[in-house]
Design a protein around this motif. Structure first.
Motif, PDB file in Angstrom:
ATOM      1  N   ILE A  83       0.863  -1.186   0.000  1.00 58.35           N
ATOM      2  CA  ILE A  83       0.000   0.000   0.000  1.00 58.35           C
ATOM      3  C   ILE A  83       0.895   1.231   0.000  1.00 58.35           C
ATOM      4  O   ILE A  83       1.707   1.427   0.912  1.00 58.35           O
ATOM      5  CB  ILE A  83      -0.918   0.014   1.240  1.00 58.35           C
ATOM      6  N   PRO A  84       0.827   2.073  -1.044  1.00 54.94           N
ATOM      7  CA  PRO A  84       1.693   3.256  -1.112  1.00 54.94           C
ATOM      8  C   PRO A  84       1.520   4.171   0.101  1.00 54.94           C
ATOM      9  O   PRO A  84       0.462   4.219   0.730  1.00 54.94           O
ATOM     10  CB  PRO A  84       1.221   3.946  -2.402  1.00 54.94           C
ATOM     11  N   THR A  85       2.570   4.893   0.410  1.00 54.55           N
ATOM     12  CA  THR A  85       2.540   5.859   1.512  1.00 54.55           C
ATOM     13  C   THR A  85       1.742   7.086   1.100  1.00 54.55           C
ATOM     14  O   THR A  85       1.890   7.595  -0.015  1.00 54.55           O
ATOM     15  CB  THR A  85       3.971   6.284   1.889  1.00 54.55           C
ATOM     16  N   VAL A  86       0.879   7.562   2.000  1.00 53.10           N
ATOM     17  CA  VAL A  86       0.054   8.740   1.720  1.00 53.10           C
ATOM     18  C   VAL A  86       0.458   9.860   2.674  1.00 53.10           C
ATOM     19  O   VAL A  86       0.524   9.664   3.900  1.00 53.10           O
ATOM     20  CB  VAL A  86      -1.450   8.425   1.874  1.00 53.10           C
ATOM     21  N   ARG A  87       0.733  11.019   2.096  1.00 50.06           N
ATOM     22  CA  ARG A  87       1.033  12.205   2.896  1.00 50.06           C
ATOM     23  C   ARG A  87      -0.001  13.271   2.571  1.00 50.06           C
ATOM     24  O   ARG A  87      -0.109  13.714   1.424  1.00 50.06           O
ATOM     25  CB  ARG A  87       2.436  12.742   2.588  1.00 50.06           C
ATOM     26  N   VAL A  88      -0.760  13.661   3.582  1.00 57.46           N
ATOM     27  CA  VAL A  88      -1.733  14.740   3.405  1.00 57.46           C
ATOM     28  C   VAL A  88      -0.986  16.067   3.516  1.00 57.46           C
ATOM     29  O   VAL A  88      -0.300  16.335   4.512  1.00 57.46           O
ATOM     30  CB  VAL A  88      -2.847  14.651   4.460  1.00 57.46           C
ATOM     31  N   VAL A  89      -1.091  16.860   2.459  1.00 57.83           N
ATOM     32  CA  VAL A  89      -0.292  18.087   2.363  1.00 57.83           C
ATOM     33  C   VAL A  89      -1.221  19.273   2.138  1.00 57.83           C
ATOM     34  O   VAL A  89      -2.175  19.200   1.353  1.00 57.83           O
ATOM     35  CB  VAL A  89       0.713  17.983   1.192  1.00 57.83           C
ATOM     36  N   ALA A  90      -0.933  20.371   2.828  1.00 60.69           N
ATOM     37  CA  ALA A  90      -1.665  21.614   2.583  1.00 60.69           C
ATOM     38  C   ALA A  90      -1.178  22.228   1.278  1.00 60.69           C
ATOM     39  O   ALA A  90      -0.012  22.060   0.905  1.00 60.69           O
ATOM     40  CB  ALA A  90      -1.458  22.577   3.744  1.00 60.69           C
ATOM     41  N   PRO A  91      -2.050  22.928   0.552  1.00 61.08           N
ATOM     42  CA  PRO A  91      -1.635  23.498  -0.746  1.00 61.08           C
ATOM     43  C   PRO A  91      -0.392  24.357  -0.661  1.00 61.08           C
ATOM     44  O   PRO A  91       0.472  24.302  -1.536  1.00 61.08           O
ATOM     45  CB  PRO A  91      -2.867  24.318  -1.162  1.00 61.08           C
ATOM     46  N   GLU A  92      -0.258  25.155   0.417  1.00 62.58           N
ATOM     47  CA  GLU A  92       0.906  26.046   0.516  1.00 62.58           C
ATOM     48  C   GLU A  92       2.190  25.291   0.844  1.00 62.58           C
ATOM     49  O   GLU A  92       3.289  25.834   0.662  1.00 62.58           O
ATOM     50  CB  GLU A  92       0.663  27.130   1.573  1.00 62.58           C
ATOM     51  N   ALA A  93       2.067  24.042   1.316  1.00 63.20           N
ATOM     52  CA  ALA A  93       3.264  23.258   1.666  1.00 63.20           C
ATOM     53  C   ALA A  93       3.619  22.243   0.587  1.00 63.20           C
ATOM     54  O   ALA A  93       4.514  21.405   0.797  1.00 63.20           O
ATOM     55  CB  ALA A  93       3.032  22.538   2.994  1.00 63.20           C
ATOM     56  N   LEU A  94       2.934  22.297  -0.559  1.00 70.82           N
ATOM     57  CA  LEU A  94       3.157  21.295  -1.604  1.00 70.82           C
ATOM     58  C   LEU A  94       4.571  21.361  -2.165  1.00 70.82           C
ATOM     59  O   LEU A  94       5.205  20.325  -2.402  1.00 70.82           O
ATOM     60  CB  LEU A  94       2.138  21.466  -2.738  1.00 70.82           C
ATOM     61  N   THR A  95       5.088  22.562  -2.374  1.00 69.13           N
ATOM     62  CA  THR A  95       6.428  22.706  -2.951  1.00 69.13           C
ATOM     63  C   THR A  95       7.480  22.036  -2.078  1.00 69.13           C
ATOM     64  O   THR A  95       8.346  21.292  -2.574  1.00 69.13           O
ATOM     65  CB  THR A  95       6.771  24.185  -3.140  1.00 69.13           C
ATOM     66  N   GLN A  96       7.396  22.274  -0.777  1.00 74.78           N
ATOM     67  CA  GLN A  96       8.350  21.650   0.134  1.00 74.78           C
ATOM     68  C   GLN A  96       8.166  20.136   0.171  1.00 74.78           C
ATOM     69  O   GLN A  96       9.140  19.368   0.216  1.00 74.78           O
ATOM     70  CB  GLN A  96       8.168  22.228   1.546  1.00 74.78           C
ATOM     71  N   ALA A  97       6.904  19.683   0.114  1.00 72.73           N
ATOM     72  CA  ALA A  97       6.636  18.239   0.137  1.00 72.73           C
ATOM     73  C   ALA A  97       7.191  17.562  -1.114  1.00 72.73           C
ATOM     74  O   ALA A  97       7.727  16.445  -1.049  1.00 72.73           O
ATOM     75  CB  ALA A  97       5.130  17.989   0.248  1.00 72.73           C
TER      76      ALA A  97
END
Length: 428
Positions: A83-97
């Motif tokens: 099962i792939p890893t899921v990271r819930v990311v806020a739109p403003e933190a997408l670049t860093q993620a």
């Protein structure tokens, strides 16, 4: 006639007995076996690799879409490692993620990452980056999982139970095609396309290979002065016809051997695939009537005569192989021109372009047999194509015989087009 037969026999036996003919005839079936069995075996093994599970899903939707997508990618398995890893990311933190996910891929901790956002839920876009981005099976599995998850979200939004989503959307449809001609059912449509492509490729390759063989033979006889001795006892027209027909018979013999061997390999394909551990697949050649086989033979012979006579004329007009390659460029362009249209004609065998190309002598030897293999061709078109091709052969032989007659005795500089035109005008 006796002299013509003697030349045909000499040209035929000289090439059939050579080791290169035997090698090519032996390697041909190996090549056909490879293209018949290996692609099917690879296709049967072409499933998504385990790397597809070692991905990271960056979920920017805020709706739990990423978790549902991870389960869809994993399929029915309950193994957490798949099962792939899921990271819930806020739109403003997408670049860093994404920077972090990229570093994980570069360090080989993960194979790639998939970004899903509101546009993904709307069915518009999704982005993937990873080391397996060029893997077709992996990308197909990801794309399929995305579509299933998007559809499940839509069904859930209108009140349909998520547990019934797979039942409603999974449709294992086996779509088959069958060709129908004026004579009735003609077998598998895909088999007809493959057979048509094989015919076009064989004719295309044979014309190039044996046309250049004739050209090289003429150059060799000219430079060694053998042609001068032969011409003292045999008319040049007879010499040209014997050479073209003799080498043409060699090409026909090789094609018959290849076709017969390929037919046997197709019969053995199912048990071979079974031994290789691949699932059985049904494949049968389309039915070919005796009249169609005769027509295919006529198109091959006339097309070979058309191009080979011109190759012989080129060989007689030059003094070396290097000059021959340059002088034969127009002929090669003509043959390549016909080869370029093999795929478009397979896609639309009844279109206007296919009909026009079937009437031109420079393309009809390759295009018309392809059309005959994939669709029913009206008798009037067949007759017109054969008539135009026969006229083209007569014109090519007339032109080639006059250039051949003078060119065999000409040595020194390479003649210009104007000089060759004069040869045609004053040849007896």
């Amino acid at each position: 006639m006796a002299k013509l037969w003697a030349i045909i026999k000499r040209e035929y036996l000289e090439r059939v007995r050579s080791k290169w003919f035997l090698i090519a005839t032996f390697l041909g079936p190996i090549f056909f076996a490879a293209i018949i069995i290996i692609p099917a075996w690879i296709a049967s093994k072409s499933t998504a690799t385990s790397q597809v599970y070692n991905t990271t899903i960056l979920d920017v939707t805020g709706t739990g879409f990423g978790q549902r997508l991870a389960l869809a990618i994993a399929g029915d398995t309950t193994d957490k490692e798949k099962i792939p890893t899921v990271r819930v990311v806020a739109p403003e933190a997408l670049t860093q993620a994404e920077s972090t996910a990229t570093r994980d891929v570069m360090q080989k901790d993960k194979v790639g990452y998939l970004v899903v956002d509101k546009q993904t839920v709307a069915g518009e876009t999704a982005r993937y980056a990873g080391r397996n981005a060029s893997s077709i099976p992996d990308m197909t599995q990801l794309r399929t999982a995305l579509r299933q998850t998007i559809l499940a979200s839509r069904l859930e939004a209108i009140g349909i139970d998520n547990s019934r989503t797979k039942e409603l959307t999974f449709i294992p449809l086996n779509f088959s095609t069958e060709r129908i001609t004026e004579r009735g059912r003609g077998g598998s449509g895909m088999a007809s396309v493959i057979f048509g492509f094989a015919i076009g490729f064989l004719l295309y390759a044979t014309i190039i290979i044996y046309g250049q063989t004739i050209m090289s033979s003429v150059i060799e006889e000219k430079t060694s002065r053998v042609a001068e001795v032969v011409m003292s006892s045999v008319p040049t027209d007879t010499l040209l016809a014997g050479k073209v027909l003799g080498v043409g018979a060699v090409g026909l013999t090789q094609q018959i051997l290849w076709v017969a061997t390929t037919y046997v390999l197709l019969k053995l394909r199912a048990p071979l695939m079974e031994r290789l551990g691949a699932p059985p697949t049904s494949f049968s050649l389309p039915e070919i009537s005796m009249s169609a086989a005769i027509l295919l033979l006529l198109f091959f012979l006339l097309g070979f005569i058309f191009y080979s006579s011109l190759y012989a004329a080129v060989g007689s007009a030059v003094n070396s192989e290097q000059e021959a390659r340059q002088a034969a460029s127009p002929l090669m362009i003509m043959i390549v021109f016909a080869g370029v249209f093999i795929q478009p004609v397979l896609l639309s065998p009844t279109g206007t372009m296919a009909q026009v190309l079937s009437l031109l002598p420079i393309t009809s030897p390759i295009i018309m047999p392809i059309r005959m293999a994939v669709t029913g061709v009206p008798p009037l078109e067949l007759a017109a194509s054969l008539a135009f091709l026969a006229i083209g052969c007569v014109a090519a032989l007339w032109l080639a015989s006059r250039i051949y007659r003078v060119g065999l005795l000409m040595y020194g500089k390479r003649p210009t087009m104007r000089e060759m035109a004069r040869w045609v005008s004053y040849s007896r």
